[in-house]
Design an enzyme around this catalytic site. Structure first.
Site, short mmCIF file in Angstrom:
data_model
loop_
_atom_site.label_atom_id
_atom_site.label_comp_id
_atom_site.label_asym_id
_atom_site.label_seq_id
_atom_site.Cartn_x
_atom_site.Cartn_y
_atom_site.Cartn_z
N THR A 1 0.80 -1.23 0.00
CA THR A 1 0.00 0.00 0.00
C THR A 1 0.83 1.28 0.00
O THR A 1 0.27 2.37 -0.06
CB THR A 1 -0.96 0.03 1.21
OG1 THR A 1 -0.19 0.01 2.42
CG2 THR A 1 -1.91 -1.16 1.19
N LEU A 2 2.16 1.17 0.05
CA LEU A 2 3.01 2.35 -0.06
C LEU A 2 3.33 2.68 -1.52
O LEU A 2 3.87 3.74 -1.81
CB LEU A 2 4.32 2.16 0.70
CG LEU A 2 4.25 2.24 2.23
CD1 LEU A 2 5.60 1.94 2.83
CD2 LEU A 2 3.77 3.61 2.69
N GLU B 1 1.46 -14.51 -22.91
CA GLU B 1 2.70 -13.90 -22.42
C GLU B 1 3.54 -14.85 -21.57
O GLU B 1 4.63 -14.49 -21.12
CB GLU B 1 2.39 -12.63 -21.62
CG GLU B 1 1.59 -11.58 -22.37
CD GLU B 1 2.34 -11.00 -23.56
OE1 GLU B 1 3.57 -11.19 -23.64
OE2 GLU B 1 1.70 -10.36 -24.41
#
EC number: 2.3.2.-
Length: 277
Positions: free
Chosen positions: A10-11, A205
């Site tokens: 969350t930073l 991918e």
């Protein structure tokens, strides 16, 4: 004195606690370090142990003493140490906050090591903005696979600052496209796709086989800013070699349809300048 800081969860950019880094300069958006990421009660947290085979994905910032003090308060009960962090421009040594393994007992491990990807999957985010810069700019293989209906809503040409299109994935017939975070500028196609298109993209991918990994970038398209757009980056980067002709044709076809003439010519010249594998 300023310190390099590796942040996750969350930073990270656009996440709910990123404001704690408001005065800190982002040095690398694409960075990783060895370890495990867990969805703990108070938010995602990192754990180190001797068996760690995986990576945690995040960003590197230059933080001053005030920022570190704020983070010390935010991460009360956590430990702090320096770790080696891999970036596209080399290895860096940065601080990281982490918990002991016992502190994460009972919490779910995030196998990808990427909080942004975990959020996208767990919330079944819809729609998803997808930035394509290689063969997915072209729709020939979409049609062949019967999935072209997923890609009928292109926003169009998009510009990504801080990155350069390169050809670092080596295959028997030549290379495949990648992007390096090296301070350059590149272009691609921004698609608006449904969540249900992810299974096709992940398979194409080679996400499960650790060929490419999902990553998130901010792009400009049509005068608008699009945040946290999905893209795919090569995991094991090697020295560039030329792509095979069939792959180059797909890239050129997509570029000529969507990208600026100047960038299209630059991309063609670069592909043609690369040594054969």
């Amino acid at each position: 004195m300023n310190s390099l800081l590796f942040v996750y969860g969350t930073l990270r950019k656009h996440e709910k606690n990123h404001h704690l880094l408001a005065q800190s300069a982002c040095i690398n958006e694409q960075a990783r370090t060895k370890g495990s990421l867990f969805a703990a009660k108070e938010g995602p947290t990192v754990v180190f142990n001797d068996e760690d085979e995986g990576y945690i994905y995040g960003e590197v910032y230059e933080a001053d003493e005030l920022c570190i003090h704020k983070l010390d308060q935010f991460f009360q009960g956590y430990h702090k140490q320096t770790v080696f962090v891999e970036t596209d421009v080399g290895i860096k040594i940065a601080l990281i906050y982490f918990m002991n393994k016992d502190g994460c007992a009972g919490f779910t491990k995030i196998s990808s090591g990427d909080w942004k990807e975990h959020q996208m999957i767990s919330k079944s985010k819809n729609p998803i903005y997808y930035f394509a810069y290689g063969s997915c700019m072209d729709n020939a293989r979409f049609q062949k696979a019967g999935v072209d209906h997923y890609f009928q809503d292109p926003v169009g040409r998009a510009v990504l600052k801080g990155y350069t299109t390169r050809f670092t994935l080596k295959r028997e017939d030549g290379s495949r496209a990648d992007m390096l975070e090296d301070g350059g500028t590149t272009e691609g196609v921004l698609y608006r796709i449904p969540y249900s298109a992810l299974s096709y993209l992940y398979k194409r991918e080679g996400v499960e086989s650790l060929t490419y990994r999902p990553a998130f970038v901010d792009v400009e398209a049509g005068g608008r800013h699009y945040k946290d757009c999905l893209t795919f980056l090569v995991l094991q980067k090697e020295a560039e070699i030329a792509p095979p002709q069939h792959y180059q044709i797909e890239i050129e076809r997509g570029a000529e349809l969507y990208l600026s003439p100047e960038f299209t010519e630059k991309l063609k010249r670069h592909m043609n300048s690369l040594p054969k594998g």
